[in-house]
Design an enzyme around this catalytic site. Structure first.
Site, PDB file in Angstrom:
ATOM      1  N   ASN A   8       0.855  -1.196   0.000  1.00 34.24           N
ATOM      2  CA  ASN A   8       0.000   0.000   0.000  1.00 34.24           C
ATOM      3  C   ASN A   8       0.889   1.243   0.000  1.00 34.24           C
ATOM      4  OD1 ASN A   8      -1.875   1.995   0.438  1.00 34.24           O
ATOM      5  ND2 ASN A   8      -2.443   1.335   2.521  1.00 34.24           N
ATOM      6  N   TRP A   9       0.987   1.869  -1.187  1.00 33.62           N
ATOM      7  CA  TRP A   9       1.912   3.021  -1.307  1.00 33.62           C
ATOM      8  C   TRP A   9       1.291   4.320  -0.824  1.00 33.62           C
ATOM      9  CZ3 TRP A   9       3.741   1.717  -7.021  1.00 33.62           C
ATOM     10  CH2 TRP A   9       4.463   0.512  -6.989  1.00 33.62           C
ATOM     11  N   LYS A  10       0.021   4.261  -0.462  1.00 32.57           N
ATOM     12  CA  LYS A  10      -0.691   5.449   0.056  1.00 32.57           C
ATOM     13  C   LYS A  10      -0.498   6.644  -0.883  1.00 32.57           C
ATOM     14  CE  LYS A  10      -0.444   3.447   4.631  1.00 32.57           C
ATOM     15  NZ  LYS A  10      -0.402   3.615   6.073  1.00 32.57           N
ATOM     16  N   HIS A  98      -9.903   1.630   4.804  1.00 29.87           N
ATOM     17  CA  HIS A  98      -8.648   1.838   5.534  1.00 29.87           C
ATOM     18  C   HIS A  98      -8.883   2.850   6.654  1.00 29.87           C
ATOM     19  CE1 HIS A  98      -4.523   2.890   6.466  1.00 29.87           C
ATOM     20  NE2 HIS A  98      -4.149   1.785   5.849  1.00 29.87           N
ATOM     21  N   GLU A 100      -7.199   5.226   7.718  1.00 29.12           N
ATOM     22  CA  GLU A 100      -6.886   6.625   7.379  1.00 29.12           C
ATOM     23  C   GLU A 100      -8.085   7.285   6.712  1.00 29.12           C
ATOM     24  OE1 GLU A 100      -3.322   5.718   5.236  1.00 29.12           O
ATOM     25  OE2 GLU A 100      -2.251   5.338   7.100  1.00 29.12           O
ATOM     26  N   GLU A 170      -5.958  -4.489  10.762  1.00 33.76           N
ATOM     27  CA  GLU A 170      -4.980  -3.420  10.904  1.00 33.76           C
ATOM     28  C   GLU A 170      -5.251  -2.647  12.195  1.00 33.76           C
ATOM     29  OE1 GLU A 170      -2.887  -2.368   7.012  1.00 33.76           O
ATOM     30  OE2 GLU A 170      -4.463  -0.930   7.343  1.00 33.76           O
ATOM     31  N   GLY A 176       2.108   2.532  10.933  1.00 37.90           N
ATOM     32  CA  GLY A 176       3.169   3.541  10.851  1.00 37.90           C
ATOM     33  C   GLY A 176       3.850   3.861  12.172  1.00 37.90           C
ATOM     34  N   SER A 212       2.858  -1.725  10.559  1.00 42.82           N
ATOM     35  CA  SER A 212       4.287  -1.788  10.886  1.00 42.82           C
ATOM     36  C   SER A 212       4.951  -3.124  10.554  1.00 42.82           C
ATOM     37  CB  SER A 212       4.514  -1.438  12.361  1.00 42.82           C
ATOM     38  OG  SER A 212       4.221  -0.074  12.579  1.00 42.82           O
ATOM     39  N   GLY A 233       2.737  -1.068   4.350  1.00 43.71           N
ATOM     40  CA  GLY A 233       2.776   0.337   3.956  1.00 43.71           C
ATOM     41  C   GLY A 233       4.207   0.812   3.779  1.00 43.71           C
ATOM     42  N   GLY A 234       4.749   1.419   4.818  1.00 46.68           N
ATOM     43  CA  GLY A 234       6.087   2.032   4.754  1.00 46.68           C
ATOM     44  C   GLY A 234       7.168   1.126   4.158  1.00 46.68           C
TER      45      GLY A 234
HETATM   46  P1  PGA Z   1       2.462   0.597   7.674  1.00 50.77           P
HETATM   47  O1  PGA Z   1       1.030   0.796   6.986  1.00 50.77           O
HETATM   48  O2  PGA Z   1       3.004  -0.719   7.163  1.00 50.77           O
HETATM   49  O3  PGA Z   1       3.275   1.761   7.218  1.00 50.77           O
HETATM   50  O4  PGA Z   1       2.251   0.550   9.137  1.00 50.77           O
HETATM   51  C1  PGA Z   1       0.161  -0.274   6.767  1.00 50.77           C
HETATM   52  C2  PGA Z   1      -1.157   0.212   6.246  1.00 50.77           C
HETATM   53  O5  PGA Z   1      -1.629   1.289   6.656  1.00 50.77           O
HETATM   54  O6  PGA Z   1      -1.758  -0.465   5.393  1.00 50.77           O
END
Ligand code: PGA
Length: 250
Positions: A8-10, A98, A100, A170, A176, A212, A233-234
């Site tokens: 997930n590159w957001k 998600h 966010e 999640e 993050g 994470s 993500g990251g």
């Molecule tokens: P993260 O994000 O790996 O940076 O914690 C995961 C996500 O929000 O899908």
């Protein structure tokens, strides 16, 4: 069933950075073909870059996911993107709900439920996110919160087979933050989610973990019995880093 790793590159990258990342993923995917024997890999760029991603990944085994889609196939929805057009473009997966989007854009379970149905109608695979926040966890409400989310987002959702839909656990506090629940805790929650989702849908669906994940914890989490894959993500924003994470788990 293959384990699934979703990147997930957001909204983290510039156009040029995304283009380079897509090319680097493609290069490493071509050099490491055997990883696809046991793993399904999905990259989720932002909407602007989906078209380019479908073209560059065309002859590779990397599948493409969107990070959201609209609650309608067509119509007056300024700023939205339809699942129907995502399908036409060559997208296979759509991340929905998600945290966010729930927290920053006010998405609620009812809307996510509508989106899931449209995504399924278009024969795309929704990757549906659920998770508790830190406060809810601290007061021991994790399972109650998750169950409530599940009941609402899966209301009247029909799936034919287990691979039609993916659930992503999640924990909001883990996203993050560099923190994750202990692996046995993740496994226990996944088992709980699997049982509850089966009661609603009458099929067992895969449950991936996100929050994470990095190359140091990925293997242990992925080996847990009820973990069907990872949402990253990251750690997916640099191709080498992401493929190192994948390669250990092939
Ligand atoms: P993260 O994000 O790996 O940076 O914690 C995961 C996500 O929000 O899908």
């Amino acid at each position: 069933m293959k384990k699934i790793i979703i990147a997930n590159w957001k909204m983290q990258l510039s156009i040029l950075e995304t283009k380079n990342l897509i090319k680097n993923y493609k290069f490493l995917a071509t050099r490491n073909k055997n990883i696809f024997n046991n793993l399904e890999i999905v990259a989720c760029p932002d909407f602007l870059m989906l078209d380019m991603a479908t073209k560059i990944f065309k002859n590779s085994k990397i599948k493409i996911g969107a990070q959201n889609s609209a609650a309608s196939n067509q119509g007056p929805w300024t700023g939205e993107v339809s699942a129907l057009n995502l399908k036409r473009l060559g997208v296979s997966y759509v991340i929905l709900g998600h945290s966010e989007r729930r927290q920053k854009l006010g998405e609620i379970d009812g809307l996510i439920n509508e989106k899931i149905k449209i995504v399924l109608d278009n024969k795309l695979i929704p990757v549906i996110c659920v998770g508790e926040n830190l406060e809810q966890r601290k007061v021991g409400k994790t399972k109650a919160v998750l169950l409530n989310q599940l009941k609402q987002i899966l209301k009247n959702v029909k799936v034919k087979k287990s691979s039609d839909l993916i659930l992503a656990y999640e924990p909001i506090w883990a996203i993050g933050s560099g923190q994750t629940p202990a692996v046995n805790e993740i496994n226990e929650i996944h088992k709980f989610l699997q049982i509850q989702a089966r009661k609603i849908l009458s099929v067992s669906i895969p449950i991936v973990y996100g929050g994470s994940v990095n190359k140091n914890n990925a293997t242990e989490i992925l080996q847990a019995q009820y973990v069907a894959g990872l949402l990253v993500g990251g750690a997916s924003l640099q191709a080498k880093n992401f493929f190192d994470l994948i390669k250990i788990n092939k």
